[in-house]
Design a protein around this motif. Structure first.
Motif, short mmCIF file in Angstrom:
data_model
loop_
_atom_site.label_atom_id
_atom_site.label_comp_id
_atom_site.label_asym_id
_atom_site.label_seq_id
_atom_site.Cartn_x
_atom_site.Cartn_y
_atom_site.Cartn_z
N ALA A 24 0.85 -1.19 0.00
CA ALA A 24 0.00 0.00 0.00
C ALA A 24 0.88 1.23 0.00
N VAL A 25 0.38 2.29 -0.60
CA VAL A 25 1.04 3.59 -0.62
C VAL A 25 0.15 4.58 0.10
N ALA A 50 4.89 -6.12 -6.31
CA ALA A 50 3.86 -5.65 -5.38
C ALA A 50 3.96 -4.14 -5.18
N LEU A 51 5.18 -3.66 -4.98
CA LEU A 51 5.38 -2.23 -4.75
C LEU A 51 4.97 -1.42 -5.97
N ASP A 52 5.41 -1.84 -7.15
CA ASP A 52 5.08 -1.10 -8.36
C ASP A 52 3.58 -1.10 -8.64
N GLY A 53 2.91 -2.20 -8.28
CA GLY A 53 1.46 -2.23 -8.46
C GLY A 53 0.76 -1.21 -7.59
N ALA A 54 1.19 -1.07 -6.36
CA ALA A 54 0.59 -0.08 -5.46
C ALA A 54 0.94 1.34 -5.90
N VAL A 55 2.18 1.53 -6.35
CA VAL A 55 2.60 2.85 -6.83
C VAL A 55 1.78 3.26 -8.05
N LYS A 56 1.58 2.32 -8.96
CA LYS A 56 0.78 2.61 -10.16
C LYS A 56 -0.67 2.93 -9.79
N VAL A 71 5.19 7.17 -9.44
CA VAL A 71 6.28 6.31 -9.88
C VAL A 71 7.11 5.94 -8.67
N ARG A 72 7.92 4.91 -8.83
CA ARG A 72 8.68 4.40 -7.69
C ARG A 72 9.53 5.47 -7.03
N GLY A 73 10.10 6.38 -7.82
CA GLY A 73 10.95 7.43 -7.28
C GLY A 73 10.23 8.45 -6.43
N ASP A 74 8.88 8.46 -6.46
CA ASP A 74 8.11 9.39 -5.62
C ASP A 74 8.06 8.96 -4.16
N LEU A 75 8.46 7.73 -3.88
CA LEU A 75 8.38 7.23 -2.50
C LEU A 75 9.57 7.71 -1.68
N HIS A 76 9.29 8.21 -0.48
CA HIS A 76 10.36 8.65 0.42
C HIS A 76 10.90 7.51 1.27
N ARG A 77 10.07 6.49 1.53
CA ARG A 77 10.51 5.41 2.42
C ARG A 77 9.58 4.22 2.24
N VAL A 78 10.15 3.03 2.45
CA VAL A 78 9.37 1.79 2.40
C VAL A 78 9.66 1.00 3.66
N VAL A 79 8.62 0.45 4.27
CA VAL A 79 8.77 -0.45 5.42
C VAL A 79 8.14 -1.79 5.05
N ILE A 80 8.92 -2.86 5.22
CA ILE A 80 8.49 -4.21 4.85
C ILE A 80 8.33 -5.04 6.11
N GLY A 81 7.15 -5.60 6.30
CA GLY A 81 6.88 -6.46 7.45
C GLY A 81 6.91 -7.92 7.06
N THR A 82 7.64 -8.72 7.81
CA THR A 82 7.74 -10.16 7.55
C THR A 82 7.57 -10.92 8.86
N PRO A 83 7.20 -12.20 8.79
CA PRO A 83 7.34 -13.04 9.98
C PRO A 83 8.81 -13.10 10.38
N GLY A 84 9.06 -13.43 11.63
CA GLY A 84 10.45 -13.52 12.10
C GLY A 84 11.10 -12.16 12.16
N ALA A 85 12.42 -12.16 12.06
CA ALA A 85 13.18 -10.90 12.15
C ALA A 85 14.52 -11.08 11.46
N PHE A 86 15.01 -10.00 10.86
CA PHE A 86 16.34 -10.02 10.27
C PHE A 86 17.37 -9.78 11.37
N ASP A 87 18.26 -10.74 11.54
CA ASP A 87 19.30 -10.65 12.56
C ASP A 87 20.19 -9.45 12.26
N PRO A 88 20.31 -8.48 13.18
CA PRO A 88 21.13 -7.30 12.90
C PRO A 88 22.60 -7.63 12.72
N GLY A 89 23.04 -8.77 13.21
CA GLY A 89 24.44 -9.13 13.07
C GLY A 89 24.77 -9.78 11.74
N THR A 90 23.84 -10.59 11.21
CA THR A 90 24.10 -11.35 9.98
C THR A 90 23.30 -10.87 8.79
#
Length: 447
Positions: free
Chosen positions: A98-99, A130-136, A141-160
């Motif tokens: 979503a945008v 998915a992002l381009d579909g919401a932007v359209k 256009v994609r360059g109009d976005l200032h920031r994107v936040v992606i939510g996933t199950p789990g978590a990205f390990d900050p170390g690896t």
């Protein structure tokens, strides 16, 4: 406001600008006079502020006041097109994007279905589609976005930089994935646990507004929790704080090597996968078909309706006694419980066909309260927010049962509430997270 000296006219102007912009976001269009009263600024200063913000493209004149004595006053509002952000909610079945404009209104949505995605398929392509579909859909256009936040199950390990605690999400575990996404997306991209984003949505817009210490318990495709302590999310050393589905609990087998199994005691006791088994065990008639989450949701909804019928005193055999409290488990599980508690049978089902469904909901509530009791003992929150499709399906009957059980299992007794953000809470939390950071940047007039 880096590079400025606190107390200088430039900083004070920037502080007033931000206060005015926040008021416009909260109240909608306001007149110069109203802004002056709400901020405590004089009319000349409020006029200068609005002229400054209008010149910066941050506010626009939207019309005039009507229906009041005296001349009509010019109204001002935040320029919604001053910035745009995007949020993505990733599950094994689909990626929803979503945008939103800087005012927080959703202006475009799109969904890419990903059932049976193989590990070799390009996650980057799925995300960008998915992002381009919401932007359209937002006519951007994609360059109009200032920031994107992606939510996933789990978590990205900050170390690896690798995704942990979500082995059921194929293709997302490559050590190069974050670099590949960064190369494909020109704007700042942040990653957050999906349940944490649901908590952000509740904290900003829903049941946890005004609360600095709360737990959100999520039950949908899996069990998870978000921990907010002192007003801030607690993510833990590896990002795994709140992965309570792995929590060992009484009443469930002890699961070893939980990350490989992608399950644990609490998940086995109170996750959605337990509900069809309980339905068969208790003799629930006409178990619905569909996907696992559809089956579980339908069973919980039917059971909650059975409890409502009993508590509203419908004239059915086996209805509760007047002294039983609403949703009280004692009406079915106390020492004077009817014979159905020892197993379903033709006579008990004929006497009260709703009894098996009510027992299912009570057992489900006890499982949820068992895991919550461990969290409450450690965190002592002031509030517990219950969220996710299974919780929503159970509604107030399920909440009351969990509250009752938790009161008997935990020393402290936090208030339990149902989450108020029902429409795509993870996606809404992603947008709120992106908006908070973007507003701090775009609304900073000191630079």
């Amino acid at each position: 406001m880096a590079g400025t000296t606190p107390g200088t006219p430039r900083v004070l102007r920037a502080m007033n600008d931000r206060a005015a912009l926040d008021l416009l976001l909260e109240h909608g269009p306001l007149s110069r006079t109203r802004i002056g009263k709400l901020t405590g600024l004089s009319k000349p200063t409020a006029s200068q502020l609005l002229a400054r913000l209008e010149a910066a493209g941050l506010v626009v004149a939207t019309g005039t006041t009507e229906g009041r004595p005296g001349p009509n006053a010019q109204l001002y509002a935040v320029n919604a097109r001053a910035a745009h952000v995007a949020g993505l909610d990733v599950t094994p079945e689909r990626i929803r994007a979503a945008v939103a404009d800087v005012a927080g209104d959703v202006v475009g949505e799109f969904e890419v279905r990903t059932p049976g995605r193989r590990a070799g398929e390009s996650v980057v392509r799925q995300v960008t589609d998915a992002l381009d579909g919401a932007v359209k859909a937002a006519d951007l256009v994609r360059g109009d976005l200032h920031r994107v936040v992606i939510g996933t199950p789990g978590a990205f390990d900050p170390g690896t930089g690798r995704l942990r605690y979500a082995s059921h999400l194929p293709g997302w575990h490559s050590p190069a994935l974050l670099d590949e996404l960064a190369a494909a997306l020109p704007m700042p991209v942040e990653y957050e646990n999906d349940v944490n984003l649901a908590a952000i949505a509740e904290q900003r817009l829903g049941a946890a507004r005004g609360h600095d210490d709360f737990v959100l318990l999520w039950n949908e495709g899996g069990l998870g929790a978000a921990l907010v302590i002192g007003g801030r999310l607690h993510r833990g050393f590896t990002g795994g704080a709140g992965e309570v589905g792995f929590l060992p609990v009484p009443g469930a087998p002890l699961v070893r090597h939980v990350t490989k199994a992608n399950s644990g005691g609490f998940q086995e006791l109170a996750g959605g996968q337990v509900l069809p088994r309980l339905a068969r065990e208790f003799g629930v008639a006409d178990i619905p078909g569909g996907t696992p989450i559809e089956v579980a949701t339908a069973l919980v909804a039917r059971a909650a309706e059975a409890v409502r019928r009993r508590d509203e005193g419908d004239d059915i055999p086996g209805a509760r006694n007047e002294q039983d409290g609403p949703g009280s488990p004692d009406s079915l599980t106390g020492p004077d419980a009817p014979s159905e508690q020892n197993g379903p049978g033709p006579q008990s089902e004929h006497a009260d066909p709703d009894a098996p469904s009510r027992r299912l909901l009570e057992t489900f509530a006890t499982g949820l309260a068992t895991g919550l009791a461990s969290m409450v003992a450690v965190l002592d929150p002031e509030l517990v927010v219950l969220s996710g499709a299974l919780i929503s399906a159970g509604g107030e009957p399920l909440r009351a049962l969990v509250q009752h059980e938790l009161g008997e299992l935990a020393a402290s007794r936090p208030r339990l509430v149902i989450g108020e953000v029902r429409h795509h809470p993870v996606l809404r939390g992603a947008l709120e997270s992106a908006l908070a950071a973007t507003r701090d940047e775009v609304f900073d007039t000191s630079r």
